[in-house]
Design a protein around this motif. Sequence first.
Motif, short mmCIF file in Angstrom:
data_model
loop_
_atom_site.label_atom_id
_atom_site.label_comp_id
_atom_site.label_asym_id
_atom_site.label_seq_id
_atom_site.Cartn_x
_atom_site.Cartn_y
_atom_site.Cartn_z
N PHE A 162 3.18 128.95 44.66
CA PHE A 162 2.13 127.93 45.18
C PHE A 162 1.83 128.23 46.40
N THR A 163 2.96 128.56 47.40
CA THR A 163 2.57 128.93 48.87
C THR A 163 1.65 130.09 48.88
N ALA A 164 1.63 131.23 48.24
CA ALA A 164 0.83 132.31 48.29
C ALA A 164 -0.29 132.11 47.66
N ASP A 165 -0.44 131.13 46.43
CA ASP A 165 -1.86 130.78 46.01
C ASP A 165 -2.50 130.03 46.96
N PHE A 166 -1.96 128.82 47.56
CA PHE A 166 -2.47 127.98 48.83
C PHE A 166 -3.03 128.87 49.80
N THR A 167 -2.29 129.79 50.42
CA THR A 167 -2.69 130.48 51.55
C THR A 167 -3.63 131.60 51.27
N VAL A 168 -3.78 132.32 50.21
CA VAL A 168 -4.87 133.07 49.86
C VAL A 168 -6.14 132.29 49.51
N ALA A 169 -5.95 131.35 48.91
CA ALA A 169 -7.24 130.26 48.76
C ALA A 169 -7.85 129.96 50.06
N ALA A 170 -7.05 129.34 50.69
CA ALA A 170 -7.47 128.86 52.09
C ALA A 170 -8.07 129.99 52.94
N LEU A 171 -7.30 131.28 53.05
CA LEU A 171 -7.91 132.47 53.59
C LEU A 171 -9.33 132.73 53.11
N GLN A 172 -9.57 132.71 51.73
CA GLN A 172 -10.77 133.24 51.13
C GLN A 172 -11.87 132.13 51.58
N LEU A 173 -11.52 130.83 51.74
CA LEU A 173 -12.36 129.68 51.87
C LEU A 173 -12.67 129.84 53.31
N THR A 174 -12.02 130.53 54.24
CA THR A 174 -12.22 130.64 55.51
C THR A 174 -13.04 131.76 55.73
N GLY A 175 -13.54 132.68 54.74
CA GLY A 175 -14.12 133.87 54.64
C GLY A 175 -13.50 135.10 55.10
N ILE A 176 -12.25 135.11 55.18
CA ILE A 176 -11.25 136.23 55.35
C ILE A 176 -10.92 136.67 54.00
N PRO A 177 -11.32 138.20 53.90
CA PRO A 177 -11.04 139.13 52.87
C PRO A 177 -9.29 139.23 52.45
N VAL A 178 -9.07 138.91 51.30
CA VAL A 178 -7.55 139.28 51.13
C VAL A 178 -7.25 139.97 49.82
#
Length: 520
Positions: A162-178
Amino acid sequence: MKLETGTVLEPPLAARHGRVSGGWPAVAAIALAGLVALLLVYLDTVASMVNIWARSETFAHGYLIAPISAFLVWRQRHALARMAPRPSWWGLAAIAGAGAVWLVAEVAQVQVVRQLALVALVCGLVLTALGYRVAWQLAFPLGFLFLAVPMGEALIPPLMDFTADFTVAALQLTGIPVYREGTFFSIPSGNWSVVEGCSGLRYLIASITCGVLYAYLSYDAFVKRALFIAASVVVPVIANGLRAYMIVMIAHLSDMRLALGVDHFIYGWVFFGIVMLILFWLGSFWHDPAPRERSAAAAAPAIAAPVASILAATVVALAVAALWPAYAAHLERRAAAPEAVKLTPPAGANGWSAGADFTDWRPQYQGTDAAAFQTYRKGDREVALYLGYYRNQRQDHELINSRNVMIHQKDPVWSNVGEARRAAGIGAGPDEVRQTKLRSPGQRLLVWDWFVISEHHLTSPYLGKALLARDKLLGRGDDGAAIILATPYEEGAGEPEATLREFARDMLPAIEAALAEASR
């Protein structure tokens, strides 16, 4: 001298029935003595809890649970003083049930269930000695003791995901490629991974403990308590995702200079503390006013208690509770002395032949009575086979143990990038296997593993523990084995699952023969 009518002087009820009576001091002394005796009978289980509190920061709060529970009992002293304790023999049924659960957990070596059963035994002792009215009055202090049991580690993998899902989704929403692989992900400024310490289990357990206590002390209505406890579960999980995202962003925006060392942990706990303060502050808006305390004189009338019957009930309860450790010791003595286990890797079959090692990876299985590792080749395909055999299982020498893993969390070379269940499709073997993907700087491995217990192939640790407990209680022994297969793979190339499936079909009869030979 005038005789007053309408007033009859009678002896206390207990005296009329020929029973020795007393007040709460005598009753409390008996109850405390019984509690101490019970803990001494189950001293090994108590010690197992304390050892975990001492070595794990996640469960260090366990030291505080018993003192807090004692304080909560003390807060009930005025209400208790108005009650006449009476033994309840129904409590013996609770003790017998909890003792039976403890015995099964003991022979199956399921530590957390043993510890939960011990707390249930404490509740059963109170119910037996003091009766259901007193036990109901003390329901929360007694129930709070269950939070002293170190449990929740099974939540680490889903919390990490869940933490990985949340962090990756938040980074992508911020516009950072992951780029993500399991719980590992990369962004332009660096590489990150969600490890056990980032799962948020510590925050969750601390939040639940504080939330349960706060809800009990602050609210009278069941709905209010339930809602606040639910918030204490949900809020830290989401907050941990926010914490992980903000740590990555702080490091990213500071060119990887901040939030990477000690400040990583300090920041996490400070953030958690702020979140909990906000939660308690919001909860205070629905705080119920505390009831006015009664005067000591009105709250504590002298109540006769049947001390003799309470003492007898306590002794009987302890005798019933002591039956289960005694029987466990009998089973231990009856078990055959450990015999040396000889386990030989099976010879190749159906085109598979033994070959040189192609990997330096080894499963991290501890306490085996025998183990074998061999690699096999068939054409351009290669598979590593690991067999781990256990006999006369005991703590830290058991097949099903959370410490038996493909790799340790902080392995300097190998990383676990994902686990899943897969249909096996190998005929006489298990219906499904546990699949793990491992990677190192120079190699990737696809791993399948399962257990063999009482001639059953399975992956469920719960079913496995149940079979081991059944066999040991019936005097059949507790032999068990782990079967682990591994093959190299490259992302997007080849069919490693097909390779493992074919190897298992071809080699399973030879593997079973090797395990049968070891069991003799």
